[in-house]
Write a protein that holds these residues in place. Structure first.
Motif, PDB file in Angstrom:
ATOM      1  N   ASP A 185       4.102  13.208  -1.785  1.00 23.37           N
ATOM      2  CA  ASP A 185       3.032  12.081  -1.349  1.00 23.37           C
ATOM      3  C   ASP A 185       1.754  12.644  -2.317  1.00 23.37           C
ATOM      4  O   ASP A 185       1.237  13.770  -2.024  1.00 23.37           O
ATOM      5  CB  ASP A 185       2.690  12.387   0.008  1.00 23.37           C
ATOM      6  N   GLN A 244      -6.532   3.004  -3.502  1.00 19.71           N
ATOM      7  CA  GLN A 244      -7.697   3.043  -3.002  1.00 19.71           C
ATOM      8  C   GLN A 244      -8.411   4.425  -2.849  1.00 19.71           C
ATOM      9  O   GLN A 244      -9.703   4.403  -2.164  1.00 19.71           O
ATOM     10  CB  GLN A 244      -7.550   2.411  -1.626  1.00 19.71           C
ATOM     11  N   LYS A 245      -7.815   5.401  -3.449  1.00 24.87           N
ATOM     12  CA  LYS A 245      -8.743   6.587  -3.462  1.00 24.87           C
ATOM     13  C   LYS A 245      -9.415   6.998  -4.811  1.00 24.87           C
ATOM     14  O   LYS A 245      -9.927   6.472  -5.391  1.00 24.87           O
ATOM     15  CB  LYS A 245      -7.655   7.527  -2.881  1.00 24.87           C
ATOM     16  N   MET A 255       5.713   5.313  -0.074  1.00 23.60           N
ATOM     17  CA  MET A 255       6.438   6.315   0.876  1.00 23.60           C
ATOM     18  C   MET A 255       7.680   5.735   1.429  1.00 23.60           C
ATOM     19  O   MET A 255       8.795   6.563   1.113  1.00 23.60           O
ATOM     20  CB  MET A 255       5.711   6.606   1.995  1.00 23.60           C
ATOM     21  N   PHE A 289       0.378  12.951   7.947  1.00 16.28           N
ATOM     22  CA  PHE A 289       1.190  12.142   7.034  1.00 16.28           C
ATOM     23  C   PHE A 289       2.665  12.810   6.770  1.00 16.28           C
ATOM     24  O   PHE A 289       3.574  12.078   6.465  1.00 16.28           O
ATOM     25  CB  PHE A 289       0.560  11.694   5.763  1.00 16.28           C
ATOM     26  N   VAL A 343      -0.986  10.356  -2.787  1.00 16.03           N
ATOM     27  CA  VAL A 343      -1.800   9.196  -2.473  1.00 16.03           C
ATOM     28  C   VAL A 343      -3.255   9.658  -2.533  1.00 16.03           C
ATOM     29  O   VAL A 343      -3.999   9.107  -3.067  1.00 16.03           O
ATOM     30  CB  VAL A 343      -1.677   8.825  -0.942  1.00 16.03           C
ATOM     31  N   THR A 344      -3.758  10.931  -2.182  1.00 16.39           N
ATOM     32  CA  THR A 344      -5.086  11.381  -2.308  1.00 16.39           C
ATOM     33  C   THR A 344      -5.183  12.100  -3.471  1.00 16.39           C
ATOM     34  O   THR A 344      -6.435  12.313  -3.883  1.00 16.39           O
ATOM     35  CB  THR A 344      -5.671  11.854  -1.016  1.00 16.39           C
ATOM     36  N   ALA A 365      -1.442  16.356  -1.033  1.00 16.60           N
ATOM     37  CA  ALA A 365      -2.939  16.336  -0.443  1.00 16.60           C
ATOM     38  C   ALA A 365      -2.964  15.763   0.726  1.00 16.60           C
ATOM     39  O   ALA A 365      -2.922  14.544   0.880  1.00 16.60           O
ATOM     40  CB  ALA A 365      -3.884  15.493  -1.607  1.00 16.60           C
ATOM     41  N   VAL A 397       3.760  16.429   1.635  1.00 17.19           N
ATOM     42  CA  VAL A 397       2.341  15.909   1.140  1.00 17.19           C
ATOM     43  C   VAL A 397       1.640  16.859   0.266  1.00 17.19           C
ATOM     44  O   VAL A 397       1.423  18.096   0.611  1.00 17.19           O
ATOM     45  CB  VAL A 397       1.585  15.417   2.424  1.00 17.19           C
ATOM     46  N   ARG A 436       4.792  10.932   9.131  1.00 14.93           N
ATOM     47  CA  ARG A 436       5.318   9.745   8.834  1.00 14.93           C
ATOM     48  C   ARG A 436       6.321   9.857   8.096  1.00 14.93           C
ATOM     49  O   ARG A 436       7.361   9.014   8.219  1.00 14.93           O
ATOM     50  CB  ARG A 436       4.095   8.932   8.109  1.00 14.93           C
ATOM     51  N   PRO A 466       0.653  -1.175  -0.052  1.00 12.75           N
ATOM     52  CA  PRO A 466      -0.169  -0.108   0.165  1.00 12.75           C
ATOM     53  C   PRO A 466       0.900   1.274   0.081  1.00 12.75           C
ATOM     54  O   PRO A 466       2.059   1.037   0.056  1.00 12.75           O
ATOM     55  CB  PRO A 466      -0.863  -0.004   1.288  1.00 12.75           C
ATOM     56  N   GLY A 467      -0.051   2.392   0.080  1.00 15.27           N
ATOM     57  CA  GLY A 467       0.625   3.630  -0.310  1.00 15.27           C
ATOM     58  C   GLY A 467       1.845   3.904   0.937  1.00 15.27           C
ATOM     59  O   GLY A 467       2.879   4.348   0.595  1.00 15.27           O
ATOM     60  N   SER A 468       1.934   3.305   2.100  1.00 12.82           N
ATOM     61  CA  SER A 468       2.710   3.547   3.055  1.00 12.82           C
ATOM     62  C   SER A 468       4.138   3.027   2.541  1.00 12.82           C
ATOM     63  O   SER A 468       5.050   3.314   2.766  1.00 12.82           O
ATOM     64  CB  SER A 468       2.529   2.794   4.032  1.00 12.82           C
ATOM     65  N   THR A 486      -4.642  14.145   3.576  1.00 14.98           N
ATOM     66  CA  THR A 486      -5.985  13.585   3.781  1.00 14.98           C
ATOM     67  C   THR A 486      -6.341  13.770   5.183  1.00 14.98           C
ATOM     68  O   THR A 486      -7.435  13.862   5.543  1.00 14.98           O
ATOM     69  CB  THR A 486      -5.705  11.971   3.622  1.00 14.98           C
TER      70      THR A 486
HETATM   71  C1  LIG Z   1      -1.519  11.105   2.308  1.00 20.04           C
HETATM   72  C2  LIG Z   1      -1.359   9.772   2.537  1.00 20.04           C
HETATM   73  N1  LIG Z   1      -0.269   9.268   2.588  1.00 20.04           N
HETATM   74  C3  LIG Z   1      -0.011   7.819   2.803  1.00 20.04           C
HETATM   75  C4  LIG Z   1      -0.989   7.133   3.099  1.00 20.04           C
HETATM   76  C5  LIG Z   1      -0.809   5.506   3.458  1.00 20.04           C
HETATM   77  O1  LIG Z   1      -1.484   4.923   2.598  1.00 20.04           O
HETATM   78  P1  LIG Z   1      -1.968   3.283   2.847  1.00 20.04           P
HETATM   79  O2  LIG Z   1      -2.724   3.556   3.887  1.00 20.04           O
HETATM   80  O3  LIG Z   1      -2.461   2.957   1.642  1.00 20.04           O
HETATM   81  O4  LIG Z   1      -0.404   2.771   3.160  1.00 20.04           O
HETATM   82  C6  LIG Z   1      -2.362   7.627   3.266  1.00 20.04           C
HETATM   83  C7  LIG Z   1      -3.469   6.664   3.635  1.00 20.04           C
HETATM   84  O5  LIG Z   1      -4.540   7.210   3.628  1.00 20.04           O
HETATM   85  C8  LIG Z   1      -2.466   9.037   2.639  1.00 20.04           C
HETATM   86  O6  LIG Z   1      -3.766   9.410   2.976  1.00 20.04           O
END
Ligand SMILES: Cc1ncc(COP(=O)(O)O)c(C=O)c1O
Length: 393
Positions: free
Chosen positions: A172, A197-198, A74, A96, A174-175, A145, A143, A99, A69-71, A147
């Motif tokens: 980032d 997933q978004k 990253m 984020f 992701v969103t 966007a 980041v 993170r 996944p997105g993490s 989230t």
């Molecule tokens: C801005 C942002 N970065 C990273 C992530 C991490 O993605 P994942 O939950 O798919 O690992 C998310 C997840 O919501 C996110 O919104």
């Protein structure tokens, strides 16, 4: 114990992600599994790279989905581009960015934080000052966007500043990807990651990434090995690289990749600009309804993400109970606030396949019904009318 098959309920997903998955994607994922080195699968991988280049608006050769996944996207960016002892400027205006700091520190590198208030975008002036003060910084990360707050930062300007100070950028998206403009080449982003997933309307579990030639040069000339074997792009490229000869690195998530491929085909059919415009228009419907109810959007209009709306919880309302009732009575999921915004906001997403008039009207009427039944201080019955009025503009 004799367990039964798990049959999930049918929900409408309007939180911060995952969002509703397009039925075409679910059926693509149910197609027969073939081998991860099957020539037909390899041809699909090549097509997927072109589709991802389109989604990210880039010619970058190194544009692939990470098998997690997105993490993991990253982490792929950080572990490949940052070495122990290096200085990274991390801009934080929500969860984020925190993170990103964690990633930098686990590498044994130094994170210099540029902090902005949650609900505000990253301040370019602050980044410029930090880069003047830390002229030895190698990377800038932020980041696009957030989230956690529904804020969009000015990625083009932030990347321009970083480049002037000879730093690589990690961004980032992701969103944002598929929901609002992400222009990797035009903005000069060096490393970018997203999630499936978004706004791509796909299932969770994959992370599209893309790296500029400058970033690839840095990866190839590292002093030390990438600390993660699984995410080391030098190794991953043996499988995702070009030509027909591919080496086994890990067993690719075959059916998940069918899903992402279909998601990208759906996006291409709609057209990126049209997808951005759809999210923008549907945001206007939601905004009009929320405001007519007497509720407020937390983020200033110029920084709002159309696909993720932070709505302030009216005084005296039990926000968790509202979400619980929406889920139980209306099969509708919206999100809670995180960190310093926990308990104070709801996060209403309208991402990808879930971004449509039907869902917005459903969400507004369900929220209106639940809040009215709780005697919350709102203008009952006004939301849907106000939203529909936007359709005639
Ligand atoms: C801005 C942002 N970065 C990273 C992530 C991490 O993605 P994942 O939950 O798919 O690992 C998310 C997840 O919501 C996110 O919104």
């Amino acid at each position: 114990m004799h367990s039964k098959s798990f049959i999930p309920p049918t929900r409408t997903l309007m939180g911060p992600g995952p969002s509703d998955v397009h039925p075409r994607i679910l059926s693509a994922m149910a197609r027969p599994t073939i081998g991860h080195l099957d020539p037909q699968f390899v041809a699909m991988m090549d097509d997927m790279k072109s589709l991802l280049q389109y989604a990210f608006q880039t010619d970058n050769q190194l544009t692939i989905p990470v098998s997690a996944p997105g993490s993991a996207g990253m982490e792929t960016c950080f572990v490949n581009l940052v070495e122990r002892g290096e200085k990274v400027i991390v801009c934080q205006n929500g969860v984020f960015g925190g993170r990103m700091k964690e990633n930098v520190e686990r590498i044994g590198a130094i994170a210099v934080m540029v902090e902005d208030t949650w609900g505000e975008p990253v301040n370019p002036g602050k980044l410029e000052s930090a880069l003047k003060e830390h002229s030895d910084a190698k990377v800038v990360a932020f980041v696009h966007a957030e989230t956690s707050t529904g804020v969009q930062s000015d990625a083009a300007t932030l990347c321009e500043i970083a480049r002037r100070h000879d730093c690589l950028t990690i961004v980032d998206t992701v969103t944002s990807l598929g929901g609002t403009a992400v222009k990797v080449d035009q903005w000069g982003i060096d490393a970018v990651y997203s999630g499936t997933q978004k706004c791509l309307s796909c299932t969770p579990g994959l992370s599209p990434v893309s790296f500029s030639d400058r970033a690839v040069a840095k990866i190839k000339n590292r002093q030390s090995k990438v600390q993660s074997w699984f995410l080391d792009l030098n190794l991953v490229m043996g499988y995702w690289g070009s030509g027909t000869k591919r080496a086994y690195h890990h067993t690719a998530p075959i059916n998940a990749l069918y899903g992402l491929h279909e998601a990208l085909v759906v996006l291409q059919e709609e057209g990126l600009e049209n997808a951005w415009e759809r999210h923008r228009k549907n945001h206007e419907l939601l905004r009009a309804g929320i405001e007519a109810m007497g509720l407020e959007l937390v983020v200033k209009p110029e920084f709002r993400l159309p696909q993720l709306n932070a709505v302030s919880v009216p005084a005296g309302v039990d926000e968790a109970l509202v979400r619980q009732r929406l889920l139980e009575e209306y099969q509708l999921e919206i999100g809670a606030g995180l960190g310093s915004l926990a308990g104070k906001i709801w996060r209403i997403g309208q991402m990808g396949y879930a971004s449509n008039t039907k869902n917005i009207v459903y969400c507004l009427s369900a929220l209106d019904a639940v809040l009215t039944s709780m005697n919350a201080p709102i203008n009952s019955g006004a939301a849907v009318k106000a939203a529909l009025a936007q359709l005639n503009l």
